[in-house]
Design an enzyme around this catalytic site. Structure first.
Site, PDB file in Angstrom:
ATOM      1  N   LYS A 129       3.188  -4.838  -0.855  1.00 39.20           N
ATOM      2  CA  LYS A 129       3.032  -4.348   0.524  1.00 39.20           C
ATOM      3  C   LYS A 129       1.572  -4.236   0.932  1.00 39.20           C
ATOM      4  O   LYS A 129       0.712  -3.908   0.095  1.00 39.20           O
ATOM      5  CB  LYS A 129       3.702  -2.974   0.679  1.00 39.20           C
ATOM      6  N   HIS A 180       3.415  -2.050   5.000  1.00 35.01           N
ATOM      7  CA  HIS A 180       3.910  -0.821   4.368  1.00 35.01           C
ATOM      8  C   HIS A 180       4.322   0.240   5.390  1.00 35.01           C
ATOM      9  O   HIS A 180       5.373   0.855   5.266  1.00 35.01           O
ATOM     10  CB  HIS A 180       2.824  -0.272   3.431  1.00 35.01           C
TER      11      HIS A 180
END
Ligand SMILES: NC(=O)c1ccc[n+]([C@@H]2O[C@H](COP(=O)([O-])OP(=O)(O)OC[C@H]3O[C@@H](n4cnc5c(N)ncnc54)[C@H](OP(=O)(O)O)[C@@H]3O)[C@@H](O)[C@H]2O)c1
Length: 276
Positions: free
Chosen positions: A76, A109
Site C-alpha cells: 500500500k 492506504h
C-alpha cells in the site's frame, strides 16, 4: 495442502478468498510468518509501506517453495507519498524492499481527502500498471463518493476496496456499493482483533454446532458474504485454522445472528482520518 478458492477481479486477475495480514509484524517475524503461511497454502499476503515489514515479507516469499505466479502480494501507498511523482517513487521503493519484479495488488492506504492527492496517485498507479510493474489497482478505506471520483476522472474502477469490516461493523452499504461496481471488498481486522468477539456466546454456540472454532465461524461469515478476510496470525496453528473454513456452511439464520453485533468502527473514519 489446502488453498483458498479463487475469485476473479474486475480486471480479469484472480484473488484468493482468504489472505494473511502482517501488521504489526517486524521484518524478522514477517519473514517466518509469510514463509510458513505460504507452505500451509496461503496465496494472498497483505503488507504496506507503513508497516515497515516489506523486506521481511519479500524474504518470506523468496524462501518459500510457493510458485511466484500463484501468490498475490499486496502492498500500500502511505499517506506521505501521495501525489503523481511521489507515488511512482514510493512504489519503486516498495518493489525494491519486497525484492519483486512486479507487485500483484497496490492499494492507496487511506484517501486523505484534505490533501486532495488521491486522484494523482491513482493516475500514477494506472501508469505503473500500463508499464507492467503492477497487476491490479485498488484502494483502502475509500468511501463510495471517493471511488466515484476516481472513476469519473480516470475511467478505472478499483479491483479491491480494503476496509475495516467485522461483525461489530458489517459495512452493509459499502458492501452493496462494491458489489454493484464489481469491486471486491477485503476486510481488515476481520476478527475484530479478537477482542470480545471470539468469546461471544452466540459465536461460540454456532462454533460448537459446526465443530469448529469461533475464529473459523467469523471467517466463514466473511467468506459467505463474499468478503475477503485477511486475518493476521503469527502462529502456524492459528494460520492453519484460519485457512480451514471451506468445509462447512453457516445457515442464513446463523449469518444474521453473527452480524447482529452493533455498528461501531474501531479505526479511523475515511472522511477525516489522517495517517502518513
Ligand atoms: N488497510 C488498512 O487500513 C488496515 C488497517 C488495519 C489492518 N490492516 C491489515 O489487516 C490485517 C488484519 O487485521 P488486524 O491484524 O488488525 O486484526 P485481526 O486479523 O482481526 O486480528 C489479529 C489478532 O487476532 C489473533 N488471531 C488470529 N487468528 C486467531 C485465531 N484463529 N484464534 C484466536 N486469535 C487469533 C492474532 O494473534 P496471533 O498472531 O497470536 O495469532 C492477532 O492478535 C492486518 O494484519 C493488516 O495486514 C489493514
Amino acid at each position: 495442502m489446502a488453498t483458498a478458492p479463487l475469485r476473479t477481479l474486475n480486471d480479469g486477475l484472480s484473488l484468493p478468498t482468504i489472505g494473511l495480514g502482517t501488521y504489526p509484524m517486524d521484518d524478522d517475524e514477517a519473514a517466518g510468518a509469510v514463509r510458513g503461511a505460504l507452505e500451509l497454502g496461503y496465496r494472498l499476503v497483505d503488507t504496506a509501506a507503513s508497516y515497515g515489514n516489506e523486506s521481511g515479507v519479500g524474504q518470506g516469499i523468496a524462501t518459500s517453495d510457493a510458485p511466484r505466479d500463484e501468490i498475490v502480494v499486496t502492498t500500500k501507498l502511505r499517506g506521505e507519498d501521495q501525489g503523481y511523482e511521489s507515488t511512482l517513487r514510493a512504489f519503486a521503493e516498495s518493489r525494491e524492499r519486497l525484492g519483486l519484479e512486479y507487485v500483484d495488488l497496490y492499494l492507496i492506504h487511506w484517501p486523505l481527502p484534505r490533501l486532495d492527492r488521491y486522484v494523482d496517485s491513482w493516475k500514477a498507479m494506472i501508469r505503473l500498471r500500463d508499464d507492467g510493474l503492477l497487476n491490479s489497482l485498488g484502494v483502502s478505506n475509500f468511501t463510495p463518493e471517493q471511488i466515484d471520483r476516481l472513476v469519473a476522472e480516470t475511467g478505472v474502477v478499483p479491483a479491491v476496496n480494503q476496509v475495516e469490516l467485522h461483525p461489530y461493523f458489517a459495512q452493509e452499504e459499502l458492501r452493496a456499493y462494491d458489489a454493484a461496481h464489481d469491486i471486491v471488498t477485503e476486510a481488515w481486522q476481520p476478527l475484530a482483533r479478537k477482542t470480545d468477539l471470539l468469546r461471544d456466546a452466540d459465536v461460540r454456540e454456532i462454533a460448537e454446532r459446526h465443530g469448529v472454532t469461533p475464529a473459523q465461524v467469523v471467517l466463514r461469515w466473511h467468506v459467505q458474504r463474499e468478503v475477503v478476510p485477511i486475518p493476521k496470525s503469527s502462529s502456524p496453528v492459528r494460520q492453519r485454522e484460519n485457512l480451514d473454513v471451506f468445509g462447512f456452511t453457516l445457515t442464513d439464520a446463523e449469518l444474521a445472528t453473527i452480524g447482529e453485533r452493533g455498528q461501531a468502527r474501531s479505526g479511523g473514519d475515511p472522511a477525516t482520518h489522517e495517517e502518513f
